[in-house]
Structure formats: C-alpha cells, structure tokens
Design a protein around this motif. Structure first.
Motif, mmCIF file in Angstrom:
data_model
loop_
_atom_site.group_PDB
_atom_site.id
_atom_site.type_symbol
_atom_site.label_atom_id
_atom_site.label_comp_id
_atom_site.label_asym_id
_atom_site.label_seq_id
_atom_site.Cartn_x
_atom_site.Cartn_y
_atom_site.Cartn_z
ATOM 1 N N GLY A 47 0.811 -1.213 0.000
ATOM 2 C CA GLY A 47 0.000 0.000 0.000
ATOM 3 C C GLY A 47 0.842 1.260 0.000
ATOM 4 O O GLY A 47 0.579 2.199 -0.760
ATOM 5 N N LEU A 48 1.880 1.281 0.836
ATOM 6 C CA LEU A 48 2.737 2.468 0.897
ATOM 7 C C LEU A 48 3.536 2.632 -0.393
ATOM 8 O O LEU A 48 3.664 3.746 -0.925
ATOM 9 C CB LEU A 48 3.683 2.380 2.088
ATOM 10 N N SER A 65 1.261 3.979 -3.052
ATOM 11 C CA SER A 65 0.864 5.357 -2.763
ATOM 12 C C SER A 65 1.968 6.344 -3.097
ATOM 13 O O SER A 65 1.712 7.445 -3.580
ATOM 14 C CB SER A 65 0.469 5.495 -1.296
ATOM 15 N N GLY A 74 -0.430 12.704 3.085
ATOM 16 C CA GLY A 74 -1.829 12.390 2.807
ATOM 17 C C GLY A 74 -2.676 13.641 2.665
ATOM 18 O O GLY A 74 -3.579 13.701 1.826
ATOM 19 N N ALA A 133 -2.129 15.077 -0.726
ATOM 20 C CA ALA A 133 -2.888 14.318 -1.727
ATOM 21 C C ALA A 133 -4.370 14.660 -1.660
ATOM 22 O O ALA A 133 -5.036 14.776 -2.689
ATOM 23 C CB ALA A 133 -2.670 12.816 -1.513
ATOM 24 N N TRP A 145 2.808 -1.545 -10.549
ATOM 25 C CA TRP A 145 2.486 -0.233 -11.092
ATOM 26 C C TRP A 145 3.157 -0.001 -12.448
ATOM 27 O O TRP A 145 2.509 0.396 -13.412
ATOM 28 C CB TRP A 145 2.887 0.863 -10.116
ATOM 29 N N ASP A 179 -5.695 10.484 -6.138
ATOM 30 C CA ASP A 179 -5.171 11.243 -5.002
ATOM 31 C C ASP A 179 -6.005 11.022 -3.745
ATOM 32 O O ASP A 179 -5.466 10.982 -2.638
ATOM 33 C CB ASP A 179 -5.108 12.739 -5.346
ATOM 34 N N GLY A 219 -7.575 8.266 -3.007
ATOM 35 C CA GLY A 219 -7.178 6.950 -2.508
ATOM 36 C C GLY A 219 -5.821 6.988 -1.832
ATOM 37 O O GLY A 219 -5.605 6.344 -0.796
ATOM 38 N N ILE A 220 -4.884 7.744 -2.416
ATOM 39 C CA ILE A 220 -3.556 7.886 -1.819
ATOM 40 C C ILE A 220 -3.660 8.510 -0.431
ATOM 41 O O ILE A 220 -2.999 8.071 0.520
ATOM 42 C CB ILE A 220 -2.655 8.742 -2.726
ATOM 43 N N VAL A 227 -4.899 5.885 2.091
ATOM 44 C CA VAL A 227 -3.868 4.879 2.398
ATOM 45 C C VAL A 227 -2.779 5.467 3.280
ATOM 46 O O VAL A 227 -2.326 4.843 4.248
ATOM 47 C CB VAL A 227 -3.279 4.312 1.090
ATOM 48 N N MET A 228 -2.331 6.674 2.962
ATOM 49 C CA MET A 228 -1.266 7.317 3.741
ATOM 50 C C MET A 228 -1.667 7.494 5.205
ATOM 51 O O MET A 228 -0.902 7.178 6.120
ATOM 52 C CB MET A 228 -0.917 8.679 3.139
#
Length: 223
Positions: free
Chosen positions: A9-10, A13, A83, A86, A180, A205, A207-208, A211-212
C-alpha cells in the motif's frame, strides 16, 4: 501478511503520484517502444533503492534502538502531511496530465497527403533508440532527489518499525513497483486517455490520502 500488504500500500501510494518517471513510462507505453526494458529498469531500480534503505537504516537502528520510536512518530507525521497534500490535490486538482503529444499517429493521420487530398502531410517521428530510452529511464530514476527521500529514507524508516518483518514490508513495496510500472507501461493504451483527465487523478489522489493516513495510524497503533 500484514507487513506485506502495508508495504504494498505504501509503495503504490508513493509511486503513483504524477512525476517525470511515470509520464515517461506512460509515454513509452503509448508509443509501444521498448516498454519491457523501461519497466524492468524502473522496477529493478526501485527494488535496489528499497533494499538499500531497509538494510542501511536497519543497521543504524540496531546500534541505536531508541531511534525506532523517533522514526515511528516522525514517519507517521510525514505520512499524514503527505496524505493531506494528496487530499488537497483531490479537492483542487492542479490540472490534467498532458500526453496527447506522445500518441502515435494512426494510419490515416500518418499517411502523406496526396494530390487534391486536402489533408496536411504528417511527419511520423522515427522510433527512439533503445540506448537513449534506457539512459533516460535511468536518469529519471537515479537523478531524482525525491526518490532518495521517499524510497530510501521514508520506506526504509517505516520498514524498520516492523522489525523482524521489515523485509516482508520491503517485498510488498517492491511488488507495488512491479505492479504499477507493468500496468502503466503495458496498459498505457487503455490507461493513457483515462489518466489524462483531472477526475481520474482526483480519485487516485483521494485513494492515496486514505492509504497514507491509514498507514500513519498503523505505525503508532500498539501491535
């Protein structure tokens, strides 16, 4: 499994954000020129940088173990800030990604104008040489100062908080890079037009940002 998914995930992101490297991979995918070579260069470079960050910072933290808590909270603060940036881009996008100039000419548009055709002649660009493409991919990866902050320091620091599972975390981040760049390069003909719209990057963004912040919370949450 948790460490692997957290790293995945990181890694995704950090890497999905619009940048020169992503635009180059997307452009080569749209042009269908040396795509596999570019994907391999970018993915392997990321793997080397991630491993260097985990190994180097891991060695330092073994000597100074109290730095783990400092890194944990500093990493969480950085991720929350990242985050929020984003989220701001998702709320107020800076603009669309321009890739139309990289699109290959169609058979009709590439055909030279004939007598009385009424269409302007179009010059089709010659295919790029493999050596030049590889050098560009390497330069965009290794000469980018942000890659050392994000991939080496940030990922290495956060991986170290997973202690014995830090290499699983790193493997997840490496997997994110492979997924990716493969999707971006080989799916460019489909992704290119979709990613050229502001709305698509707003969703990415958003979603990023989620996740962050989620990873930041997991860093400081008792395990």
């Amino acid at each position: 499994m948790t460490a692997l998914l957290a790293g995945l995930g990181l890694g995704l992101s950090l890497i999905i954000a619009i940048g020169a490297q992503n635009v180059f991979v997307l452009r080569q995918g749209i042009r269908r020129e040396h795509v596999l070579a570019v994907v391999i260069i970018c993915a392997v470079s990321d793997a080397v940088l991630i491993a260097a960050g985990i190994a180097g910072l891991g060695a330092v933290l073994e000597v100074v173990p109290w730095l783990i808590d400092v890194v944990r909270w500093a990493g969480a603060a950085f991720l929350v800030g990242y985050g929020m940036l984003a989220a701001r881009r998702a709320w107020r996008p800076p603009g669309a990604l321009t890739i139309d100039s990289a699109l290959p000419q169609s058979a009709d548009s590439a055909a030279p104008a004939g007598p009385g055709d009424g269409r302007p002649a179009t010059i089709v660009a010659a295919p790029a040489r493999l050596r030049g493409v590889l050098l560009t991919a390497l330069a965009l990866t290794w000469l980018n100062p942000h890659v050392y902050l994000d991939t080496v320091f940030l990922l290495g620091s956060i991986a170290s908080t997973w202690e014995d599972q830090r290499w699983l975390f790193g493997a997840g981040a490496m997997l994110g890079s492979v997924l990716w760049f493969t999707a971006l390069g080989f799916g460019a003909r489909y992704l290119g037009r979709w990613l050229s719209t502001p709305r698509a990057w707003r969703w990415l963004d958003a979603g990023i940002a989620v996740v962050m912040v989620a990873i930041a919370v997991s860093l400081v949450w008792p395990r």
